[in-house]
Design a protein around this motif. Structure first.
Motif: not given
Length: 720
Positions: A303-329
């Protein structure tokens, strides 16, 4: 014959002595109210003499009298009872009846003068000890909330021990103070809120009314309006809060020594939180991003605004990157690299940050006096431990109080009170925030309340174990982890306070008495603002800061007063008060601010590279203010047949800090009781008491500081 006559004379003398002793007896009994409960503190006197006593805590009494004399039982708000002593009398049990006609609640008015409530033509409300004791609030100002009409009390924040703003009947000034005058046992009591910042940088300090123990208060009277507070002049223009402590009311102490212990335990929790969406997560325009926002993709797939939208930035399996998963940490938290979190709303993600608060309050009071009532005493100790629902917030207070009264020879009476309070308050900082971050300082609430609903706040580490700096979901550290704030930043105030008074009174005759009272109120408040380096934003906070300063305020108050009471005619009575007062107040502040911390978690000025001049609310870290106010005042109360009352009052003040230094304040009030003047208007199911009143009063205030003087700001610099 002579021997026989002497024997008869001796026998007759012995009989007379025996008869005299037989006429003197001890009468005892119990005094109760109209519901049958024991009534302590009832005055029992032998009519026409100075012999008297009071009923004890159980309503019991014992007094020596003679056959043919009369015992008079009297107590406030009850009808006076007279009982004759006969030869057969050995005990007298008396039941006092409420004086419904009088409804004569006695109110403490200006300069501790007591007046019947029905005689007042202005607004005064009283809060009794029963409404003050055993309350969860440790600040007497908060205890007053909801207890008196027209009194609005606001807290600067929900933290325990935070400052309070009291307003009586609206605002009288746009730029000046609207706080009422506090009077404790007849002496001015400073209720300052000394700022450790401003609206932007945060002001987490407490008000000095926090130094009072509510369990040691006998009663509170709130004087509302100009006519009620005329006797206090310019300082009473915003209303007056008159507080009588148990140590200051020892004249009502029963003769029997009594020990009372009050122990109370309260829990508290945060009352309300923002309403968070359970439909959308972090980001903008349905696109994921680590911001102060809940306008990202929906927690639904299609649906409109759902996380399966291509521009959502959310993984298709309904997950998102851990906020501490970055080079500085990567070296600090390797376990979170390439980790993911479920894209869903976390239940109670903000509520779980708070804890259940606990407040422990202990009060011990010892009161007693002599059998003849010529001296009495009161000692109190109180301890408050109030752990707020916000982590890192706690208030601890110890109060010691002693008071006494002694009737000396030659019609002199000496009374006094001494109070000492130690208040220790600590809290995380609170500052102005908006949708991006705290703007001018750390804010535990601002950084918390904007937390996106998809973040498990309490499961995320808050501190870099190598550097100690804050770690949170935004990569540029522009948002500080609220758990880091709680563990690495605080505002604390440790206050030592001494206040009390001594009064010497002389009874000129049964109509006139004169008194002199001297009082002092002195507090020393040590404030500490400390933050470890690594806060991230703002930039100066990131370096770490340490500010310490002392605020000392001293008030000396002198009051000379003459009171009189006369019956001018059978129908017209007069009570009057005239006097003079002098008050001096001196405020001193000094301290230092240091920035750029060297060794983490060490708060000493030598551990910071730079010492700077602090300036907040246009007040430098070091300043002095002082002034004297002298005044003369007078008040006359006329009563006619107990249904018409007229009050005329006036005061003139002179202040030391202005050229145009004189102010005059007149007032008048009228009280009329139609239900007493015209008894026929009363009925069982209709009117039983009717009172009409009106008043007129004026007031004005003196400017604070030194308004007529040019000031020189000293800011020395080094020159090469």
């Amino acid at each position: 014959m002579r021997t026989k006559f002497s024997g008869i004379l001796t026998l007759l003398l012995a009989f007379v002595v025996q008869l005299t002793f037989a006429q003197e007896k001890t009468i005892s009994g119990t005094v109760t109210d109209d519901t049958g409960l024991p009534l302590p503190g009832v005055n029992i006197i032998v009519k026409g003499t100075n012999t008297g006593t009071q009923s004890d805590f159980d309503g019991k009494y014992s007094i020596k009298t003679s056959v043919g004399q009369t015992l008079v039982f009297s107590f406030i708000s009850f009808k006076t009872v007279e009982m004759a002593v006969t030869a057969a009398t050995s005990s007298l049990n008396v039941q006092m009846v409420t004086d419904a006609e009088e409804l004569s609640q006695v109110i403490v008015t200006g300069f501790a003068v007591k007046r019947e409530k029905k005689a007042l033509g202005y607004a005064v409300s009283e809060v009794a000890a029963e409404s003050i004791e055993q309350r969860s609030e440790g600040d007497v100002a908060r205890v007053l909330s909801g207890k008196s009409s027209g009194v609005v009390i606001n807290n600067t924040s929900g933290i325990s021990g935070s400052a309070t703003n009291i307003n009586i009947r609206g605002y009288n000034s746009i730029s000046g103070s609207n706080q009422p005058l506090f009077i404790v046992d007849g002496v001015p009591f400073s209720n300052d809120t000394n700022p450790n910042g401003n609206f932007l940088t945060g002001n987490s300090g407490s008000s000095r009314s926090l130094d009072l123990d509510p369990n040691n208060i006998e009663s509170i009277s709130v004087l509302k309006g100009y006519s009620a507070a005329t006797l206090y002049g310019s300082e009473g223009k915003n209303g007056v809060i008159l507080i009588t402590t148990k140590a200051g009311s020892v004249s009502n102490t029963v003769k029997k020594t009594e020990i009372s212990v009050i122990q109370s335990v309260f829990t508290n929790e945060i009352a309300s939180l923002p309403d968070y969406t359970k439909k959308y997560g972090n980001g903008f325009d349905q696109a994921f991003g680590n911001f102060f926002s809940n306008w990202g993709p929906g927690f639904f797939a299609d649906g409109l605004g759902g996380y399966l939208e291509p521009s959502s930035g959310i993984n298709p399996d309904g997950t998102f990157p851990h906020p501490y998963s970055r080079a500085g940490l990567a070296d600090v938290f390797p376990e979170f690299q390439d980790a993911v979190l479920p894209w869903k709303a976390v239940p109670d993600h903000v509520k779980d940050f708070f804890r259940d608060g606990l407040s422990l309050n202990t009060s011990v009071n010892i009161a007693g006096g002599s059998d003849d009532g010529k001296y009495n005493y009161n000692f109190s100790y109180g301890r408050l431990e109030d752990e707020g629902f916000t982590p890192g917030n706690k208030t601890t207070r110890n109060n010691f109080s002693v008071g006494g009264r002694a009737i000396l020879t030659n019609k002199f009476t000496l009374s006094g009170t001494l109070n000492y309070a130690i208040t220790d308050f600590i809290t995380p900082p609170v500052a102005f925030s908006n949708g991006s971050s705290a703007q001018n300082g750390l804010s535990v609430f601002g950084d918390l309340f904007y937390t996106p609903t998809n973040l498990p706040l309490m499961d995320l580490p808050f501190q870099n174990p190598l550097t100690g700096q804050s770690v949170y979901y935004r990569a540029d550290d522009r948002i500080v982890n609220p758990n880091w704030i709680v563990n690495n930043s605080h505002v604390s105030q440790l206050t030592n306070r001494f206040f009390g008074s001594n009064m010497l009174a002389y009874e000129i005759n049964e109509n006139l008495n004169i008194s002199y009272r001297v009082g002092i109120d002195l507090y020393s408040e040590n404030t500490e603002v400390a933050t470890n380096r690594g806060g991230g934003f703002p930039a100066d906070i990131d370096l770490g800061e340490y500010t310490t300063y002392n605020s000392t305020n001293t008030i000396w108050d002198h009051n000379f007063m003459l009171n009189g009471s006369y019956s001018l005619t059978d129908d017209l009575g007069l009570n009057f008060t005239v006097g003079a007062t002098s008050k001096s107040e001196n405020f001193e502040r000094f301290g230092i601010r240091s920035v750029d911390q060297i060794v983490f978690d060490v708060f000493r000025h030598f551990n910071f590279r730079t010492q700077t001049r602090l300036n907040f609310n246009d007040n430098n870290i070091q300043n002095t203010n002082f002034r004297n106010i002298n005044g003369v005042y007078g008040q006359a109360d006329f009563d006619y047949k107990n249904y018409l009352y007229l009050n005329l009052s006036a005061r003139n003040d002179w202040v030391s800090s202005q050229i145009d230094n004189s102010q005059f304040y007149p007032s008048a009030s009228l009280s009329f009781l139609p239900s007493v003047a015209f008894p026929d208007i009363k009925s069982t199911n209709g009117i039983n008491y009717l009172k009409l009143r009106g008043s007129y009063g004026t007031s004005a205030g003196f400017a604070s500081g030194f308004p007529i003087s040019n000031t020189l700001n000293l800011n020395p610099n080094f020159f090469n």
